[in-house]
Scaffold this active site. Structure first.
Site, mmCIF file in Angstrom:
data_model
loop_
_atom_site.group_PDB
_atom_site.id
_atom_site.type_symbol
_atom_site.label_atom_id
_atom_site.label_comp_id
_atom_site.label_asym_id
_atom_site.label_seq_id
_atom_site.Cartn_x
_atom_site.Cartn_y
_atom_site.Cartn_z
ATOM 1 N N CYS A 334 33.225 6.693 68.925
ATOM 2 C CA CYS A 334 32.098 6.291 69.781
ATOM 3 C C CYS A 334 32.763 5.939 71.111
ATOM 4 O O CYS A 334 33.601 5.034 71.164
ATOM 5 C CB CYS A 334 31.394 5.083 69.173
ATOM 6 S SG CYS A 334 30.152 4.382 70.262
ATOM 7 N N HIS A 432 27.194 20.366 65.324
ATOM 8 C CA HIS A 432 28.049 21.556 65.432
ATOM 9 C C HIS A 432 28.583 22.065 64.097
ATOM 10 O O HIS A 432 29.357 23.002 64.067
ATOM 11 C CB HIS A 432 29.181 21.344 66.452
ATOM 12 C CG HIS A 432 29.994 20.099 66.237
ATOM 13 N ND1 HIS A 432 30.095 19.111 67.177
ATOM 14 C CD2 HIS A 432 30.750 19.684 65.205
ATOM 15 C CE1 HIS A 432 30.872 18.136 66.738
ATOM 16 N NE2 HIS A 432 31.287 18.473 65.527
ATOM 17 N N ASN A 433 28.196 21.418 62.975
ATOM 18 C CA ASN A 433 28.569 21.961 61.647
ATOM 19 C C ASN A 433 27.294 22.117 60.852
ATOM 20 O O ASN A 433 26.828 21.149 60.240
ATOM 21 C CB ASN A 433 29.468 20.984 60.873
ATOM 22 C CG ASN A 433 30.851 20.871 61.438
ATOM 23 O OD1 ASN A 433 31.222 21.610 62.341
ATOM 24 N ND2 ASN A 433 31.625 19.947 60.907
ATOM 25 N N HIS A 484 32.100 23.173 71.356
ATOM 26 C CA HIS A 484 31.685 21.779 71.161
ATOM 27 C C HIS A 484 32.721 20.790 71.670
ATOM 28 O O HIS A 484 32.469 19.609 71.776
ATOM 29 C CB HIS A 484 31.425 21.510 69.683
ATOM 30 C CG HIS A 484 32.679 21.376 68.862
ATOM 31 N ND1 HIS A 484 33.710 22.287 68.896
ATOM 32 C CD2 HIS A 484 33.074 20.412 67.985
ATOM 33 C CE1 HIS A 484 34.664 21.913 68.081
ATOM 34 N NE2 HIS A 484 34.308 20.773 67.516
ATOM 35 N N GLY A 487 38.983 21.706 71.278
ATOM 36 C CA GLY A 487 39.630 22.382 70.155
ATOM 37 C C GLY A 487 41.085 21.968 70.024
ATOM 38 O O GLY A 487 41.757 21.675 71.011
HETATM 39 N N1 LIG Z 1 35.812 12.355 74.518
HETATM 40 C C1 LIG Z 1 36.589 12.465 73.424
HETATM 41 N N2 LIG Z 1 36.695 13.677 72.823
HETATM 42 C C2 LIG Z 1 37.469 13.766 71.729
HETATM 43 C C3 LIG Z 1 38.174 12.681 71.193
HETATM 44 N N3 LIG Z 1 38.857 13.103 70.087
HETATM 45 C C4 LIG Z 1 38.564 14.407 69.945
HETATM 46 N N4 LIG Z 1 37.728 14.815 70.929
HETATM 47 C C5 LIG Z 1 37.087 16.111 71.116
HETATM 48 O O1 LIG Z 1 36.089 16.233 70.148
HETATM 49 C C6 LIG Z 1 36.163 17.501 69.511
HETATM 50 C C7 LIG Z 1 35.761 17.293 68.073
HETATM 51 O O2 LIG Z 1 36.144 18.339 67.275
HETATM 52 P P1 LIG Z 1 35.732 18.544 65.750
HETATM 53 O O3 LIG Z 1 36.099 19.969 65.477
HETATM 54 O O4 LIG Z 1 36.543 17.625 64.937
HETATM 55 O O5 LIG Z 1 34.301 18.295 65.600
HETATM 56 C C8 LIG Z 1 37.586 17.967 69.711
HETATM 57 O O6 LIG Z 1 37.662 19.365 69.845
HETATM 58 C C9 LIG Z 1 38.008 17.299 70.980
HETATM 59 O O7 LIG Z 1 37.782 18.125 72.061
HETATM 60 C C10 LIG Z 1 38.047 11.417 71.840
HETATM 61 O O8 LIG Z 1 38.623 10.400 71.418
HETATM 62 N N5 LIG Z 1 37.245 11.357 72.945
HETATM 63 MN MN LIG Z 2 32.844 17.307 64.502
#
Ligand SMILES: Nc1nc2c(ncn2[C@@H]2O[C@H](COP(=O)(O)O)[C@@H](O)[C@H]2O)c(=O)[nH]1
Ligand SMILES: [Mn+2]
Length: 751
Positions: A334, A432-433, A484, A487
């Site tokens: 969050c 996204h899933n 999303h 990556g």
């Molecule tokens: N703003 C933030 N973005 C984050 C953080 N940790 C990861 N990420 C981004 O979220 C996606 C989630 O990917 P998922 O495949 O697990 O759903 C990831 O690709 C990052 O770009 C964060 O702490 N803050």
């Molecule tokens: Mn996710």
């Protein structure tokens, strides 16, 4: 040249001194066995060590560091083979490694002098800057500083691969001897011949690379997705996005249309998504340190009214209430963000957000609910027929998990907003899933945001900007989906050597370059999710823009990322109880048996099993006798649901659902009650009573399966308590030593 002994008494010494000491050690080791008259293995030990040290010392040539570099390079490239390093895929590092072991970009040529002056000057190792895991050499500190301030302005295009090769879908070395600067951007080519080809159609060759962002940036993953979808029957369309990377069960960052349900493509975090909220609190009024204290409330269980919230969202009132309002582990978070820039206010008219507003980006999924749903179809690798009971049951439970996850993100945001004494409003909610039923098939999105909506958040990382996107509606090949996030670039396991290796490195991980804070009191998670584990979100955005898939309308700056807090009092209490360690090792295990001679087998094990051995884990522990209690747990009496029996009560009612005018004239809503268990499922989703009946029955079966999973989980935890009943003595079986040799009694039978 100097060497740095991080843990030594004198930390930095001249390299020549280091060599003299090593040489002296080698000579002493060689002389010692002769002088002291050692024989056999002692003799061999000293001689082998001496020769090894002297060989390494002899490799050194003071005027050129190549031999060591070569040794280091070989070792590192072997190490790299076993841990996937995606940067090798994204950047041309064919010129090898630096002495420090980082992959070297641009063949060691200074990119800044090249772009600014058109001069191809070799850089020096003492002016090295690392960007995205790739090292670049510079000719002076000034050029290095310029690069560090704005790497994108100097990096070669297409990751330093040959631009002509990329335009025809190939990755060749880009040699700085054959380079062109067009519109301030640097393009490299394989050789003179290719360079001449490029000169025939400069603009055309460059334009072609823009059309293939995915191929350039994630070739390994594209190959993986091709393999995967070739193996799956009934796949009619695949869209892959620039955040594409390999996942546990399949490619993340992809949308796949198929005529069957493939639960494996979605995995267990069904419904995971990003929800963005605007707070009624301007960033300038935020006290970050106070907010960091307040937001820790998210670690506590939620004390709201789950039944009311679930019912308000059309979900069964007892659908997995325990985890509601909590974020979960992994990369969920969050994040409090500041709306940093807004490109076009009128596009966002409906949302009423302004530069300087505080926002909350919540990334979370369906917690253990999704896991339980996925657990019911774990082995269905060849997919499920939509018209089969198991297919419909899975999809109904999946749909509930998707809605549950969305509700959960809202509850998390409400808790955070309340802690910060602010109201909030939803700006975008993009799962996204998930799987959706479309006219032309079942659309599976895995790490691909649902984009048939006005606004879609694109997460960066906790130390990078995130974006708010407006999807382009005219791109059917994108399957109503978008990237999303940025990556992953490196998998979780390989992050241990890439981040947090020193104490100051670790301390740095809880601060960001934006002056923000990170709350993640799980050290391993902090490292696994370090910002350098992710690709550059700006590049992802660029790829989306050049492919005309979306435009960014706002940038979001991370201020406070909440992932995991430790309840310090609880942790201290646990440590006391376990005599200083946190008691995290498993103390019991559940083994499931199947087959037709189970009682015969278990009867020889139930009771106390003794192991006589010094513990290999606790070298200084004097205890030699260890006892394991084996108990039998029978769960075969869980009832199976039978929809054909008279055990169901089916009621209809006037629906407040999407029936429009129709809803007032017929009783289209359906409620099904399973009388033996009292489970109820309702559907008002459809216009026709007949279809609502089908949906309600599907839901009932899904809920029944979930109940079974939950009750099994509860039983398991109750059963874990059994180890307290362990009897120390009177063993049914006795084993000895690290090889677990079974000891027999005097009659030759088991003891
Ligand atoms: N703003 C933030 N973005 C984050 C953080 N940790 C990861 N990420 C981004 O979220 C996606 C989630 O990917 P998922 O495949 O697990 O759903 C990831 O690709 C990052 O770009 C964060 O702490 N803050
Ligand atoms: Mn996710």
């Amino acid at each position: 040249m100097l060497t740095d002994h991080e843990t030594g008494l004198i930390r930095v010494v001249p390299y020549s001194f280091h060599l003299i000491v090593d040489f002296a050690v080698g000579v002493v080791f060689l002389a010692a066995p002769f002088v002291l008259g050692f024989k056999g293995i002692d003799f061999a030990y000293y001689v082998v060590n001496a020769l090894a040290v002297l060989t390494v010392v002899s490799l050194h040539k003071p005027e050129a560091a190549e031999p060591q570099t070569l040794v280091a390079a070989t070792l590192l490239s072997i190490a790299n083979l076993s841990s996937p390093a995606f940067s090798a895929d994204e950047y041309n590092t064919s010129s090898g490694l630096t002495a420090a072991g980082a992959p070297l970009g641009m063949h060691g040529v200074d990119p800044v002098t090249f772009v600014n002056l058109g001069n191809r000057i070799d850089g020096a190792a003492r002016h090295t800057a690392v960007h995205d895991g790739v090292a670049y050499y510079f000719s002076s500190k000034e050029t290095m500083d310029k690069f560090t301030a704005k790497p994108a302005g100097y990096l070669p295009q297409n990751g330093g691969f040959c631009t002509f090769g990329v335009s025809v879908g190939k990755k060749f070395d880009g040699d700085p001897q054959f380079a062109a600067i067009v519109d301030g951007k640097l393009y490299l080519f394989l050789n003179e011949e290719i360079f001449r080809e490029f000169q025939k159609d400069e603009a055309g060759t460059i334009a072609k690379d823009g059309g293939k962002p995915v191929l350039i940036r994630a070739r390994g993953a594209v190959e993986a997705i091709r393999c995967k979808t070739d193996l799956l029957a009934g796949v009619s369309h695949v869209a892959a996005f620039p955040d594409l990377h390999p996942g546990k069960y399949g490619p993340v960052g992809s949308a796949i249309l198929a005529d069957r349900i493939y639960p494996q493509l979605i995995g267990n975090d069904i419904g995971c998504g990003m929800s963005l909220f605007a707070l009624d609190l301007p960033a300038r009024k935020l006290r970050l340190d106070k907010a960091a204290q307040k937001i820790r409330v998210l670690e506590e269980p939620w004390h709201g009214d789950p039944g009311a919230c679930l019912a308000a969202d059309g979900l069964p009132t007892d659908l997995h209430p325990v985890a509601l309002g909590t974020i979960g582990g992994g990369n969920h978070f969050c994040e409090l963000q500041e709306l940093d820039s807004l490109s076009d206010d009128c596009l966002l008219a409906g949302t009423d957000i302004r530069k300087g507003d505080l926002m909350l980006l919540v990334h979370s999924g369906s917690r253990s609910l999704g896991m339980a749903v996925f657990g019911t179809v774990l082995e269905s690798f060849s997919g499920l027929d939509l018209d089969s009971t198991v297919g419909r049951t899975y999809l109904a439970a999946h749909n509930d998990a998707v809605r549950w996850a969305s509700l959960n993100r809202r509850l998390i945001a409400e808790r955070a907003a309340r802690a910060l004494r602010s109201d909030l409003r939803l700006v975008a909610d993009a799962p996204h899933n998930l799987i959706e039923e479309h006219d032309d098939g079942l659309l599976h999105r895995k790490g691909a945001a649902k984009a048939d909506m006005p606004l879609v958040p694109l997460a960066g990382s906790r130390d990078a900007l995130s974006y708010l996107l407006v999807p382009k509606a005219n791109r059917p090949e994108a399957l109503a989906s978008l990237a999303h996030g940025s990556g992953r670039k490196y998998d979780r396991r390989s992050m241990a050597g890439r981040a947090g290796t020193t104490r100051s490195d670790r301390d740095g991980l809880i601060r960001t370059s934006f002056g923000g804070h990170v709350i993640c009191e799980d050290r391993q998670l902090l490292i696994e999710e370090a910002p350098n584990a992710y690709k550059d979100p700006n590049q992802v955005l660029d790829d989306l823009r050049t492919s005309d898939l979306a435009q960014s309308v706002a940038t979001l700056k991370p201020l406070l990322t909440f992932k995991k807090a430790v309840n310090r009092e609880l942790a201290a209490a646990r440590r006391d109880k376990h005599g200083g360690c946190d008691g995290a090792d498993p103390s019991s295990a559940l083994v499931t048996l199947s087959g037709n001679q189970i009682p015969e087998f278990t009867n020889t094990w139930i009771g106390t099993v003794q192991w006589i051995c010094k513990s290999p884990f606790r070298a200084h522990h004097r205890r030699q006798n260890w006892y394991v209690g084996v108990f039998s747990i029978d769960n075969s009496d869980l009832p199976e649901i039978d929809l054909e029996t008279s055990a169901l009560r089916i009621e209809t009612f006037r629906s407040g659902g999407p029936g429009g005018q129709h809803q007032n004239t017929t009783d289209s809503g359906v409620r099904v009650t399973h009388l033996p268990t009292g489970l109820v499922a309702v559907s008002t989703d459809e216009r026709s009573q007949h279809r609502n009946r089908r949906v309600a029955l599907d839901r009932l079966v899904a809920r029944f399966i979930l109940k079974r999973e939950e009750s099994l989980a509860r039983d398991r935890s109750a059963q874990n308590q059994l180890h307290r009943l362990l009897e120390r003595g009177n063993p049914v079986r006795v084993f000895k030593g690290e090889g677990f040799a079974e000891m027999k009694n005097q009659a030759g039978g088991r003891r």
